[in-house]
Design a protein around this motif. Structure first.
Motif, PDB file in Angstrom:
ATOM      1  N   UNK A 161       0.834  -1.203   0.000  1.00 10.17           N
ATOM      2  CA  UNK A 161       0.000   0.000   0.000  1.00 10.17           C
ATOM      3  C   UNK A 161       0.871   1.257   0.000  1.00 10.17           C
ATOM      4  N   UNK A 162       0.548   2.166  -0.936  1.00  4.76           N
ATOM      5  CA  UNK A 162       1.241   3.440  -1.032  1.00  4.76           C
ATOM      6  C   UNK A 162       0.333   4.606  -0.643  1.00  4.76           C
ATOM      7  N   UNK A 163      -0.962   4.485  -0.937  1.00  3.84           N
ATOM      8  CA  UNK A 163      -1.916   5.563  -0.651  1.00  3.84           C
ATOM      9  C   UNK A 163      -3.083   4.989   0.130  1.00  3.84           C
ATOM     10  N   UNK A 164      -3.342   5.564   1.309  1.00  4.46           N
ATOM     11  CA  UNK A 164      -4.442   5.133   2.175  1.00  4.46           C
ATOM     12  C   UNK A 164      -5.250   6.362   2.567  1.00  4.46           C
ATOM     13  N   UNK A 165      -6.530   6.365   2.199  1.00  7.83           N
ATOM     14  CA  UNK A 165      -7.394   7.511   2.488  1.00  7.83           C
ATOM     15  C   UNK A 165      -8.461   7.105   3.496  1.00  7.83           C
ATOM     16  N   UNK A 166      -8.372   7.698   4.701  1.00  6.38           N
ATOM     17  CA  UNK A 166      -9.319   7.433   5.781  1.00  6.38           C
ATOM     18  C   UNK A 166     -10.107   8.681   6.160  1.00  6.38           C
ATOM     19  N   UNK A 167     -10.108   9.670   5.313  1.00  2.00           N
ATOM     20  CA  UNK A 167     -10.738  10.952   5.645  1.00  2.00           C
ATOM     21  C   UNK A 167     -12.255  10.821   5.766  1.00  2.00           C
ATOM     22  N   UNK A 168     -12.835  11.761   6.507  1.00  2.00           N
ATOM     23  CA  UNK A 168     -14.277  11.811   6.763  1.00  2.00           C
ATOM     24  C   UNK A 168     -14.787  10.556   7.469  1.00  2.00           C
ATOM     25  N   UNK A 169     -13.979  10.059   8.394  1.00  2.00           N
ATOM     26  CA  UNK A 169     -14.409   9.067   9.363  1.00  2.00           C
ATOM     27  C   UNK A 169     -14.262   9.711  10.748  1.00  2.00           C
ATOM     28  N   UNK A 190       1.388   8.237   1.430  1.00  2.00           N
ATOM     29  CA  UNK A 190       0.339   9.239   1.610  1.00  2.00           C
ATOM     30  C   UNK A 190      -0.766   8.658   2.474  1.00  2.00           C
ATOM     31  N   UNK A 191      -1.050   9.331   3.587  1.00  2.00           N
ATOM     32  CA  UNK A 191      -2.125   8.941   4.490  1.00  2.00           C
ATOM     33  C   UNK A 191      -3.014  10.146   4.718  1.00  2.00           C
ATOM     34  N   UNK A 192      -4.267  10.046   4.254  1.00  2.00           N
ATOM     35  CA  UNK A 192      -5.238  11.125   4.443  1.00  2.00           C
ATOM     36  C   UNK A 192      -6.205  10.713   5.534  1.00  2.00           C
ATOM     37  N   UNK A 193      -6.361  11.602   6.544  1.00  2.00           N
ATOM     38  CA  UNK A 193      -7.313  11.287   7.609  1.00  2.00           C
ATOM     39  C   UNK A 193      -8.128  12.495   8.041  1.00  2.00           C
ATOM     40  N   UNK A 194      -7.775  13.693   7.564  1.00  2.00           N
ATOM     41  CA  UNK A 194      -8.572  14.897   7.791  1.00  2.00           C
ATOM     42  C   UNK A 194      -8.721  15.258   9.270  1.00  2.00           C
ATOM     43  N   UNK A 195      -9.091  16.509   9.517  1.00  2.00           N
ATOM     44  CA  UNK A 195      -9.399  16.975  10.865  1.00  2.00           C
ATOM     45  C   UNK A 195     -10.753  16.431  11.303  1.00  2.00           C
TER      46      UNK A 195
END
Length: 289
Positions: A161-169, A190-195
């Protein structure tokens, strides 16, 4: 034939077909018979239909299928095995905007060549070892689900895995502290998890900086004039946030334009980083000031 009025997959498609696009139709069920002769099919797009049921073995003959898009349908958990079985060549699977809730170790047990998996905009809760069999998976989209935590064992030990998007959880604070969870993701870039929605912006900024291994700042004069950006930069320059174990710098500077040194004087630690560590100048050559 008007594809937008179709209620079933046509039963007499040519066996030589490589791509089949039936998006935006009125198909409610998928059955095996129309696909039995499509052994050369590589791309199947069924997004935006009304599909709630897939007959067991529907995809048994499409052994060369590389991409399957079932987004924006009504698929629930009872269809997991019928979606993922008998697709040995599948690389891209898009299941966003369905009614999926439980992701577990059986969900993709028959898929071994996935590189891109999109499960966004469902109501998914992730179970133990749900992706342990997906070594080749490179991009995973889990945005807009019901995820508050992740199990300690989720990924393959040598995950690609290179890109993992967990945003809007609504991830709990301890997720990033689970060493066993993240230890196998050596290629993650790249790990997206947002505020966290509803949390005070100050708390979000502090938590983001303190829990990040590196903080990247893209510097411009406008950035330095911003009140919030000044707060972020000052926070990142505190000794605990600036330096990691062994004295390595956690702050990475990227300059998009030339900024005279006098404008940087009030950022003492920033100047120290510039003098000690390599920083990046991005964009066309600046020339002389």
């Amino acid at each position: 034939m008007d594809m937008y009025s179709l209620q079933d997959v046509p039963p007499d498609l040519p066996a030589s077909i490589l791509r089949l696009d039936l998006q935006g139709s009125w198909i409610k069920e998928l059955h095996r018979q129309p696909f039995d002769a499509l052994k050369n099919l590589q791309y199947l797009d069924l997004r935006g239909n009304r599909i709630e049921y897939i007959e067991n073995g529907t995809f048994a003959s499409v052994i060369n299928l590389r991409t399957l898009n079932l987004s924006r349908n009504g698929l629930g958990d009872s269809q997991w095995s019928n979606i993922s079985s008998s697709l040995p060549s599948l690389q891209t699977l898009i299941l966003s905007d369905n009614r999926l809730q439980q992701l577990n170790g059986l969900s993709f047990s028959d898929l071994r060549n996935l590189t891109f998996l999109d499960l966004s905009s469902n109501a998914i809760i992730v179970g133990e070892c749900a992706l342990c069999g997906q070594q080749r998976l490179q991009r995973l989209d889990l945005t807009d689900n019901e995820i508050s935590t992740l199990p300690n064992r989720l990924f393959h030990p040598q995950s690609e895995i290179e890109i993992l998007d967990l945003s809007n959880n609504r991830l709990q604070d301890d997720v990033l502290e689970k060493e066993e969870l993240w230890s196998g993701l050596a290629r993650l870039r790249k790990l997206d998890r947002n505020f966290l929605p509803g949390a005070p912006i100050v708390n979000n900024i502090v938590k983001a900086i303190e829990t990040s291994r590196k903080t990247i700042y893209v510097l411009t004069r406008s950035f330095l004039r911003s009140g919030w950006c000044e707060f972020e930069l000052q926070l990142a320059q505190t000794p605990d946030n600036l330096f990691g174990k062994g004295g390595s710098c956690r702050l990475i500077l990227v300059f998009l334009e030339r900024i005279p040194r006098p404008l940087l004087k009030k950022y003492k630690h920033l100047e120290a980083v510039m003098d000690r560590d390599t920083y990046l100048e991005w964009g066309p050559p600046w020339g002389n000031p």
